[in-house]
Write a protein that holds these residues in place. Structure first.
Motif, PDB file in Angstrom:
ATOM      1  N   LEU A   1       0.850  -1.187   0.000  1.00  0.00           N
ATOM      2  CA  LEU A   1       0.000   0.000   0.000  1.00  0.00           C
ATOM      3  C   LEU A   1       0.889   1.242   0.000  1.00  0.00           C
ATOM      4  O   LEU A   1       1.960   1.249   0.601  1.00  0.00           O
ATOM      5  N   GLY A   2       0.430   2.277  -0.671  1.00  0.00           N
ATOM      6  CA  GLY A   2       1.214   3.503  -0.748  1.00  0.00           C
ATOM      7  C   GLY A   2       0.656   4.598   0.140  1.00  0.00           C
ATOM      8  O   GLY A   2      -0.500   4.557   0.563  1.00  0.00           O
ATOM      9  N   ILE A   3       1.490   5.582   0.428  1.00  0.00           N
ATOM     10  CA  ILE A   3       1.065   6.752   1.196  1.00  0.00           C
ATOM     11  C   ILE A   3       1.342   8.005   0.372  1.00  0.00           C
ATOM     12  O   ILE A   3       2.151   7.986  -0.559  1.00  0.00           O
ATOM     13  N   GLU A   4       0.675   9.100   0.721  1.00  0.00           N
ATOM     14  CA  GLU A   4       0.792  10.348  -0.046  1.00  0.00           C
ATOM     15  C   GLU A   4       2.060  11.104   0.359  1.00  0.00           C
ATOM     16  O   GLU A   4       2.015  12.094   1.086  1.00  0.00           O
ATOM     17  N   LEU A   5       3.180  10.645  -0.144  1.00  0.00           N
ATOM     18  CA  LEU A   5       4.462  11.226   0.247  1.00  0.00           C
ATOM     19  C   LEU A   5       4.589  12.693  -0.140  1.00  0.00           C
ATOM     20  O   LEU A   5       5.268  13.465   0.545  1.00  0.00           O
ATOM     21  N   ASN A   6       3.933  13.079  -1.234  1.00  0.00           N
ATOM     22  CA  ASN A   6       4.015  14.476  -1.667  1.00  0.00           C
ATOM     23  C   ASN A   6       3.352  15.427  -0.673  1.00  0.00           C
ATOM     24  O   ASN A   6       3.568  16.638  -0.723  1.00  0.00           O
ATOM     25  N   LYS A   7       2.553  14.874   0.258  1.00  0.00           N
ATOM     26  CA  LYS A   7       1.883  15.703   1.261  1.00  0.00           C
ATOM     27  C   LYS A   7       2.483  15.535   2.661  1.00  0.00           C
ATOM     28  O   LYS A   7       1.992  16.133   3.616  1.00  0.00           O
ATOM     29  N   ILE A   8       3.511  14.699   2.782  1.00  0.00           N
ATOM     30  CA  ILE A   8       4.091  14.417   4.100  1.00  0.00           C
ATOM     31  C   ILE A   8       5.469  15.056   4.204  1.00  0.00           C
ATOM     32  O   ILE A   8       6.421  14.636   3.538  1.00  0.00           O
ATOM     33  N   GLU A   9       5.561  16.055   5.044  1.00  0.00           N
ATOM     34  CA  GLU A   9       6.831  16.756   5.249  1.00  0.00           C
ATOM     35  C   GLU A   9       7.767  15.904   6.104  1.00  0.00           C
ATOM     36  O   GLU A   9       7.355  15.326   7.108  1.00  0.00           O
ATOM     37  N   PHE A  10       9.022  15.832   5.683  1.00  0.00           N
ATOM     38  CA  PHE A  10      10.028  15.086   6.436  1.00  0.00           C
ATOM     39  C   PHE A  10      10.772  16.034   7.366  1.00  0.00           C
ATOM     40  O   PHE A  10      11.328  17.041   6.932  1.00  0.00           O
ATOM     41  N   SER A  11      10.751  15.707   8.650  1.00  0.00           N
ATOM     42  CA  SER A  11      11.401  16.563   9.645  1.00  0.00           C
ATOM     43  C   SER A  11      12.043  15.685  10.716  1.00  0.00           C
ATOM     44  O   SER A  11      11.361  15.203  11.623  1.00  0.00           O
ATOM     45  N   PRO A  12      13.358  15.439  10.625  1.00  0.00           N
ATOM     46  CA  PRO A  12      14.034  14.601  11.626  1.00  0.00           C
ATOM     47  C   PRO A  12      13.839  15.158  13.037  1.00  0.00           C
ATOM     48  O   PRO A  12      13.875  16.370  13.248  1.00  0.00           O
ATOM     49  N   ARG A  13      13.623  14.264  13.995  1.00  0.00           N
ATOM     50  CA  ARG A  13      13.356  14.690  15.369  1.00  0.00           C
ATOM     51  C   ARG A  13      14.647  14.847  16.171  1.00  0.00           C
ATOM     52  O   ARG A  13      15.631  14.149  15.927  1.00  0.00           O
ATOM     53  N   GLU A  14      14.578  15.749  17.115  1.00  0.00           N
ATOM     54  CA  GLU A  14      15.670  15.926  18.073  1.00  0.00           C
ATOM     55  C   GLU A  14      15.110  15.750  19.480  1.00  0.00           C
ATOM     56  O   GLU A  14      13.990  16.169  19.765  1.00  0.00           O
ATOM     57  N   TRP A  15      15.892  15.113  20.317  1.00  0.00           N
ATOM     58  CA  TRP A  15      15.510  14.974  21.729  1.00  0.00           C
ATOM     59  C   TRP A  15      16.769  15.058  22.574  1.00  0.00           C
ATOM     60  O   TRP A  15      17.810  14.497  22.211  1.00  0.00           O
TER      61      TRP A  15
ATOM     62  N   MET B   1       3.987   7.466   9.796  1.00  0.00           N
ATOM     63  CA  MET B   1       4.734   8.103  10.879  1.00  0.00           C
ATOM     64  C   MET B   1       6.236   8.066  10.606  1.00  0.00           C
ATOM     65  O   MET B   1       6.948   9.041  10.850  1.00  0.00           O
ATOM     66  N   ALA B   2       6.719   6.951  10.081  1.00  0.00           N
ATOM     67  CA  ALA B   2       8.139   6.863   9.728  1.00  0.00           C
ATOM     68  C   ALA B   2       8.487   7.875   8.639  1.00  0.00           C
ATOM     69  O   ALA B   2       9.575   8.465   8.645  1.00  0.00           O
ATOM     70  N   ALA B   3       7.558   8.105   7.709  1.00  0.00           N
ATOM     71  CA  ALA B   3       7.808   9.041   6.604  1.00  0.00           C
ATOM     72  C   ALA B   3       7.959  10.478   7.083  1.00  0.00           C
ATOM     73  O   ALA B   3       8.602  11.297   6.422  1.00  0.00           O
ATOM     74  N   THR B   4       7.385  10.804   8.243  1.00  0.00           N
ATOM     75  CA  THR B   4       7.488  12.175   8.759  1.00  0.00           C
ATOM     76  C   THR B   4       8.854  12.474   9.363  1.00  0.00           C
ATOM     77  O   THR B   4       9.160  13.629   9.658  1.00  0.00           O
ATOM     78  N   GLY B   5       9.653  11.431   9.582  1.00  0.00           N
ATOM     79  CA  GLY B   5      10.927  11.612  10.271  1.00  0.00           C
ATOM     80  C   GLY B   5      10.864  11.212  11.729  1.00  0.00           C
ATOM     81  O   GLY B   5      11.820  11.400  12.484  1.00  0.00           O
ATOM     82  N   LEU B   6       9.735  10.641  12.133  1.00  0.00           N
ATOM     83  CA  LEU B   6       9.563  10.184  13.514  1.00  0.00           C
ATOM     84  C   LEU B   6      10.251   8.823  13.676  1.00  0.00           C
ATOM     85  O   LEU B   6       9.946   7.887  12.939  1.00  0.00           O
ATOM     86  N   PRO B   7      11.195   8.678  14.599  1.00  0.00           N
ATOM     87  CA  PRO B   7      11.793   7.358  14.843  1.00  0.00           C
ATOM     88  C   PRO B   7      10.716   6.370  15.286  1.00  0.00           C
ATOM     89  O   PRO B   7       9.841   6.725  16.082  1.00  0.00           O
ATOM     90  N   VAL B   8      10.768   5.137  14.768  1.00  0.00           N
ATOM     91  CA  VAL B   8       9.713   4.169  15.055  1.00  0.00           C
ATOM     92  C   VAL B   8      10.274   2.895  15.677  1.00  0.00           C
ATOM     93  O   VAL B   8      11.351   2.422  15.311  1.00  0.00           O
ATOM     94  N   VAL B   9       9.502   2.363  16.627  1.00  0.00           N
ATOM     95  CA  VAL B   9       9.793   1.069  17.241  1.00  0.00           C
ATOM     96  C   VAL B   9       8.599   0.172  16.964  1.00  0.00           C
ATOM     97  O   VAL B   9       7.456   0.531  17.259  1.00  0.00           O
ATOM     98  N   SER B  10       8.847  -0.996  16.375  1.00  0.00           N
ATOM     99  CA  SER B  10       7.750  -1.917  16.081  1.00  0.00           C
ATOM    100  C   SER B  10       8.209  -3.347  16.357  1.00  0.00           C
ATOM    101  O   SER B  10       9.138  -3.562  17.138  1.00  0.00           O
ATOM    102  N   SER B  11       7.548  -4.313  15.707  1.00  0.00           N
ATOM    103  CA  SER B  11       7.811  -5.727  15.996  1.00  0.00           C
ATOM    104  C   SER B  11       8.049  -6.512  14.711  1.00  0.00           C
ATOM    105  O   SER B  11       7.829  -6.013  13.602  1.00  0.00           O
ATOM    106  N   THR B  12       8.448  -7.763  14.875  1.00  0.00           N
ATOM    107  CA  THR B  12       8.707  -8.643  13.729  1.00  0.00           C
ATOM    108  C   THR B  12       7.423  -9.237  13.157  1.00  0.00           C
ATOM    109  O   THR B  12       7.467 -10.180  12.374  1.00  0.00           O
TER     110      THR B  12
END
Length: 389
Positions: free
Chosen positions: A176-190, A304-315
């Protein structure tokens, strides 16, 4: 004047639940390649998911519906003559059933119409439906025999469908695809010492693993200050409502109210706004006791990954196709609490690597999960099938 070469019918019982933005996007993106007609039994959320060429069975004349129900009851047909007539009138060239159990009826309708039939599996139709309704094993067998192509989201899902009786030559892996042209990429800082803002976004269903995520985050909160936002809610079915009870009971029992904000379902745009305010996304999907599963990859996880948000998931299922550990995210063993705790802690410890890992993730998504590219590929599959007839 007609410009698109083919009329494609899409069958799904309800147009459209608020959690199925991904299906709306998939069909909407196809409109630049072919004319798409929706056939359903009832409608909801039309203000959110407006669509042209919508045919709803519940809006047909009462006499037509009563006649079809009587015919179905006495066993003379599948009781869907009104839909067959509508598809004939619309001059449908190919019928695409969305979900395997919908395809059981769809294959029969396509056969009556003399048009090709394709079906997409999405998750619950692979494990939950056959487990709950064993007679569907035979129904699937007949459907596969009358179906030209079976679409799925990844290699794990493909193997699962083949076990149900599909011919490997029928299978087409189509993420399945997502609307990448509408999703801004912004790496997170913490910055360690500051509150780590964690986002969970999912419907309240056992396969989403929300109680497991909360238990892991409770352990992590012993040494890291957490602020947790949960976007989502239960549906109207008993399984979902029970899961909501489990989630709220866990929060109350462990006195997590001060660190958690329940936000309910949010509009799609608002979810992206919330994502910008968070540092980490958690989505530990798992196989539920009733057999329900993601099947492929949760679309929200890709978004969520496409936005630059670090993601934790499962196998779980095809999630490893999206997340390679410490390359495009962090991945824990499915339904393993200790490993999930360890994986979240690794993600936090790797904060210096977040910019590189999220950049890798975005690049991977652009190559494999772009809705514009995926809609073109799907149309090309339709075209191959129709040109072969």
């Amino acid at each position: 004047m007609k410009t698109n070469p083919f009329n494609i019918g899409h069958s799904h019982p309800v147009w459209l639940p608020n959690t199925m933005t991904w299906l709306y996007r998939q069909i909407s993106e196809l409109n630049s390649h072919c004319d798409n007609y929706i056939y359903c039994e009832k409608t909801e959320n039309l203000d959110v998911f407006p669509i042209d060429r919508l045919r709803c069975f519940s809006e047909y004349p009462t006499k037509t519906k009563i006649r079809d129900r009587i015919i179905k009851r006495i066993g003379l047909s599948n009781g869907l003559n009104a839909l067959v007539y509508a598809m004939e009138f619309d001059k449908i060239n190919l019928l695409h059933s969305h979900f395997g159990h919908v395809g059981v009826t769809g294959a029969s309708i396509a056969k009556k119409l003399g048009v090709p039939h394709v079906v997409s599996f999405y998750g619950m139709d692979i494990h939950k439906i056959p487990k709950k309704y064993p007679h569907f094993a035979m129904k699937y067998e007949q459907m596969f025999a009358d179906t030209d192509r079976v679409f799925c989201e990844g290699p794990f899902m493909a193997k699962s469908i083949i076990k149900l009786g599909a011919d490997p030559d029928q299978m087409c892996v189509h993420p399945l695809g997502i609307e990448l042209n509408k999703i801004e990429f912004s790496p997170r800082e913490w910055h360690p010492g500051k509150a780590l803002k964690v986002l969970i976004a999912a419907s309240f269903r056992p396969k989403k693993g929300i109680p497991l995520a909360l238990e892991a985050l409770l352990a992590v909160s012993k040494h890291t200050n957490l602020e947790i936002s949960i976007v989502g809610d239960a549906g109207y079915d008993s399984d979902s409502l029970r899961e909501k009870g489990r989630i709220f009971d866990f929060v109350t029992q462990h006195e997590m109210q001060n660190m958690i904000t329940f936000m309910g379902f949010q509009p799609h745009e608002e979810l992206f706004n919330l994502a910008k305010e968070h540092h980490l996304f958690i989505h530990p999907s798992l196989h539920a006791a009733d057999g329900d599963s993601e099947g492929g990859i949760p679309v929200t996880l890709i978004e969520m990954a496409a936005t630059g948000l670090p993601v934790v998931s499962s196998t779980h299922c095809d999630i490893p196709s999206l997340i390679q550990d410490q390359e495009t995210g962090w991945i824990a063993k499915e339904n393993d609490l200790n490993d999930l705790i360890s994986t979240i802690e690794r993600a936090i410890a790797d904060v210096a690597k977040w910019p590189l890992i999220t950049k890798n993730s975005r690049k991977h998504i652009e190559s494999n999960y772009d809705a514009l590219k995926q809609s073109k590929k799907l149309f090309e599959e339709y075209e191959r099938i129709l040109n072969a007839k």
